[in-house]
Design a protein around this motif. Structure first.
Motif, PDB file in Angstrom:
ATOM      1  N   VAL A 114      34.237  48.848  38.955  1.00 41.86           N
ATOM      2  CA  VAL A 114      34.879  48.296  39.792  1.00 41.86           C
ATOM      3  C   VAL A 114      35.256  46.722  39.564  1.00 41.86           C
ATOM      4  N   ALA A 115      36.236  46.115  39.600  1.00 43.92           N
ATOM      5  CA  ALA A 115      36.633  44.727  39.549  1.00 43.92           C
ATOM      6  C   ALA A 115      36.916  44.130  40.834  1.00 43.92           C
ATOM      7  N   PHE A 116      36.138  43.154  41.125  1.00 40.99           N
ATOM      8  CA  PHE A 116      36.439  42.073  42.290  1.00 40.99           C
ATOM      9  C   PHE A 116      37.342  41.113  41.741  1.00 40.99           C
ATOM     10  N   VAL A 117      38.281  40.854  42.525  1.00 36.96           N
ATOM     11  CA  VAL A 117      39.383  40.097  42.292  1.00 36.96           C
ATOM     12  C   VAL A 117      39.710  38.855  43.274  1.00 36.96           C
ATOM     13  N   SER A 118      39.776  37.626  42.938  1.00 34.48           N
ATOM     14  CA  SER A 118      39.920  36.551  43.812  1.00 34.48           C
ATOM     15  C   SER A 118      41.030  35.649  43.144  1.00 34.48           C
ATOM     16  N   HIS A 119      42.085  35.268  43.832  1.00 34.80           N
ATOM     17  CA  HIS A 119      43.118  34.541  43.435  1.00 34.80           C
ATOM     18  C   HIS A 119      42.812  32.911  43.887  1.00 34.80           C
ATOM     19  N   VAL A 120      41.744  32.549  44.867  1.00 33.36           N
ATOM     20  CA  VAL A 120      41.462  31.380  45.287  1.00 33.36           C
ATOM     21  C   VAL A 120      41.219  30.619  43.840  1.00 33.36           C
ATOM     22  N   PHE A 121      41.784  29.280  43.836  1.00 30.50           N
ATOM     23  CA  PHE A 121      41.844  28.596  42.606  1.00 30.50           C
ATOM     24  C   PHE A 121      40.573  27.786  42.796  1.00 30.50           C
ATOM     25  N   LEU A 132      43.847  42.448  31.870  1.00 29.18           N
ATOM     26  CA  LEU A 132      42.479  42.341  31.560  1.00 29.18           C
ATOM     27  C   LEU A 132      41.699  43.734  32.197  1.00 29.18           C
ATOM     28  N   LEU A 133      42.341  44.225  33.479  1.00 28.74           N
ATOM     29  CA  LEU A 133      41.820  45.458  34.188  1.00 28.74           C
ATOM     30  C   LEU A 133      42.067  46.460  33.216  1.00 28.74           C
ATOM     31  N   THR A 134      43.348  46.591  32.446  1.00 26.01           N
ATOM     32  CA  THR A 134      43.362  47.612  31.631  1.00 26.01           C
ATOM     33  C   THR A 134      42.556  47.545  30.378  1.00 26.01           C
ATOM     34  N   GLU A 135      42.147  46.365  29.777  1.00 30.35           N
ATOM     35  CA  GLU A 135      41.393  46.049  28.652  1.00 30.35           C
ATOM     36  C   GLU A 135      39.816  46.749  29.057  1.00 30.35           C
ATOM     37  N   LEU A 136      39.537  46.511  30.323  1.00 31.16           N
ATOM     38  CA  LEU A 136      38.232  46.813  30.714  1.00 31.16           C
ATOM     39  C   LEU A 136      37.951  48.352  31.150  1.00 31.16           C
ATOM     40  N   GLU A 137      39.202  48.915  31.462  1.00 30.45           N
ATOM     41  CA  GLU A 137      39.396  50.433  31.903  1.00 30.45           C
ATOM     42  C   GLU A 137      38.474  50.289  33.131  1.00 30.45           C
ATOM     43  N   VAL A 138      39.155  49.277  33.995  1.00 31.92           N
ATOM     44  CA  VAL A 138      38.493  49.254  35.526  1.00 31.92           C
ATOM     45  C   VAL A 138      39.262  50.528  36.312  1.00 31.92           C
ATOM     46  N   ASN A 139      38.527  51.242  36.989  1.00 26.85           N
ATOM     47  CA  ASN A 139      39.346  52.266  37.849  1.00 26.85           C
ATOM     48  C   ASN A 139      39.168  51.976  39.340  1.00 26.85           C
ATOM     49  N   ARG A 195      52.664  46.410  43.812  1.00 24.50           N
ATOM     50  CA  ARG A 195      53.552  46.550  42.741  1.00 24.50           C
ATOM     51  C   ARG A 195      52.773  46.535  41.368  1.00 24.50           C
ATOM     52  N   VAL A 196      52.005  45.318  41.249  1.00 26.81           N
ATOM     53  CA  VAL A 196      51.251  44.751  40.189  1.00 26.81           C
ATOM     54  C   VAL A 196      49.956  45.714  39.772  1.00 26.81           C
ATOM     55  N   PHE A 197      49.290  46.113  40.664  1.00 29.11           N
ATOM     56  CA  PHE A 197      47.989  46.968  40.796  1.00 29.11           C
ATOM     57  C   PHE A 197      48.447  48.436  41.049  1.00 29.11           C
TER      58      PHE A 197
END
Length: 385
Positions: free
Chosen positions: A11-18, A92-99, A117-119
């Motif tokens: 699992v990847a937790f993703v946040s675009h808060v800068f 990065l998600l592809t490299e890490l093999e996140v599903n 679209r992106v994910f």
């Protein structure tokens, strides 16, 4: 759950808060609830990565969880277009093999539409944090088609408690089958000796009531004060201690206490650090909250993790925390008389038994381990649908 199946989940937790002003270490300290959530998931055998938008590239590994801070040189704040960031995240998600991708903020329309679209190759779950769709709001009505578009592709939408999803479904923005219910955080605090903690905090009273929450109209301190004043007629040795960070109603509360001559029964303690808070929770017998709305109610969760008996408003997150009032008690928002009645009823029950019930309920349903297992089950469901 079979270990082999769990180990296949990443699992990847993703946040675009800068973020740019704080160090990565400071940010993990600030977002300790997320750190505790992902650590608990990792400890159950699931691979976890956390990805933040940052001013430079940086990586930390903490208790087995990898935290990636991805540089976005074009960003100046969280409203800056995250297009470059999500392009790098996709790589990065592809490299890490996140599903499975775990997102936040169901009202972030632009991002949620973009990520369809992106994910597109990953199952996505998105976590609500107490947001509301206001049917009588012209702005929300105008945004309704876009909100629906941004959430239609989400495999799961996580609400902290049943009932929080109703206005979203009723307005046909999301579908019932998308919804799942997992409390958004736990607490790492634990029950400690009341006598030892009271030596530290100097709290006294028979019994000791505790309030932890800002002094504002949503938290509604006047309802609690009104009920507590009546309780003193039956329990004159009772004390109420109020801890808060923001005090927009501070002058009103102080005036109310003074006018009702409760200066020796109600104590305004102001702000306390997290390190201090665990001693205050463990000095209290009962926890009071009169909130009209909450995403989860973190102070109540912390109190329960220390065995403090909760007396809370009848709102979705608190209904969940108390098992419908079976643990502690519930009262209607703004109803001081009902709160007084519920307090008197629960004071008739043996305190040690009530504290034990609170701790057992917390461990079973809201401990980090319990929440992690619920989350993992959800991730597995979206991977096998």
């Amino acid at each position: 759950m079979e270990t082999s199946i769990i180990s296949d989940v990443h699992v990847a937790f993703v946040s675009h808060v800068f973020h740019s002003k704080k160090t990565p270490e400071e940010l993990l300290e600030e977002y300790f609830t997320i750190v505790e959530w992902v650590t608990a998931i990792f400890q159950q055998g699931v691979k976890v990565s956390v990805i933040y938008r940052y001013s430079r590239n940086y990586q930390i590994t903490k208790e087995g969880v990898h935290y990636y801070f991805i540089a976005d040189k074009k960003a100046t704040n969280s409203k800056s277009n995250p297009g470059v960031f999500y392009r790098d995240v996709k790589r990065l998600l592809t490299e890490l093999e996140v599903n499975v991708v775990h997102l936040h903020n169901i009202r972030d329309i632009r991002t949620n539409i973009r990520l369809k679209r992106v994910f597109s190759k990953w199952p996505m779950v998105i976590q609500d944090h107490g947001s509301v769709f206001k049917r009588d709001s012209l702005k929300d009505q105008l945004l309704k088609p876009l909100l629906k578009q941004g959430l239609s592709h989400m495999d799961r939408i996580i609400f902290a408690a049943k009932g929080q999803e109703e206005h979203w479904i009723r307005n046909k923005i999301i579908r019932k089958e998308q919804c799942t219910f997992i409390m958004e955080n736990s607490s790492s605090f634990r029950s400690m000796s009341r006598d030892a903690c009271r030596e530290i905090t100097k709290l006294t009273g028979q019994p000791v009531f505790l309030w932890v929450g800002n002094l504002n109209t949503n938290k509604d301190p006047i309802t609690v004060l009104g009920a507590f004043q009546k309780i003193l007629q039956h329990y004159p040795q009772a004390k109420l201690y109020m801890i808060y960070r923001l005090n927009e109603m501070g002058n009103i509360v102080k005036q109310w206490i003074s006018e009702h001559q409760l200066d020796k029964q109600v104590f305004l303690l102001g702000s306390k650090t997290r390190e201090e808070l665990k001693f205050y929770y463990n000095s209290a017998d009962y926890f009071l909250s009169a909130s009209h709305k909450e995403g989860s109610g973190y102070a109540a969760i912390e109190a329960m993790s220390c065995g403090v008996v909760p007396i809370l408003t009848n709102i979705p997150s608190f209904v969940s925390l108390t098992d419908g009032g079976e643990v502690g008690a519930l009262f209607d928002s703004g109803d001081s008389k009902m709160l007084c009645k519920k307090i008197l009823e629960i004071l008739e029950k043996p305190l040690p038994e009530e504290q034990s019930r609170v701790l057992a309920h917390f461990e079973k349903c809201f401990s980090a381990e319990a929440i992690a297992k619920q989350a993992i089950q959800m991730y597995q469901e979206v991977l096998t649908k």
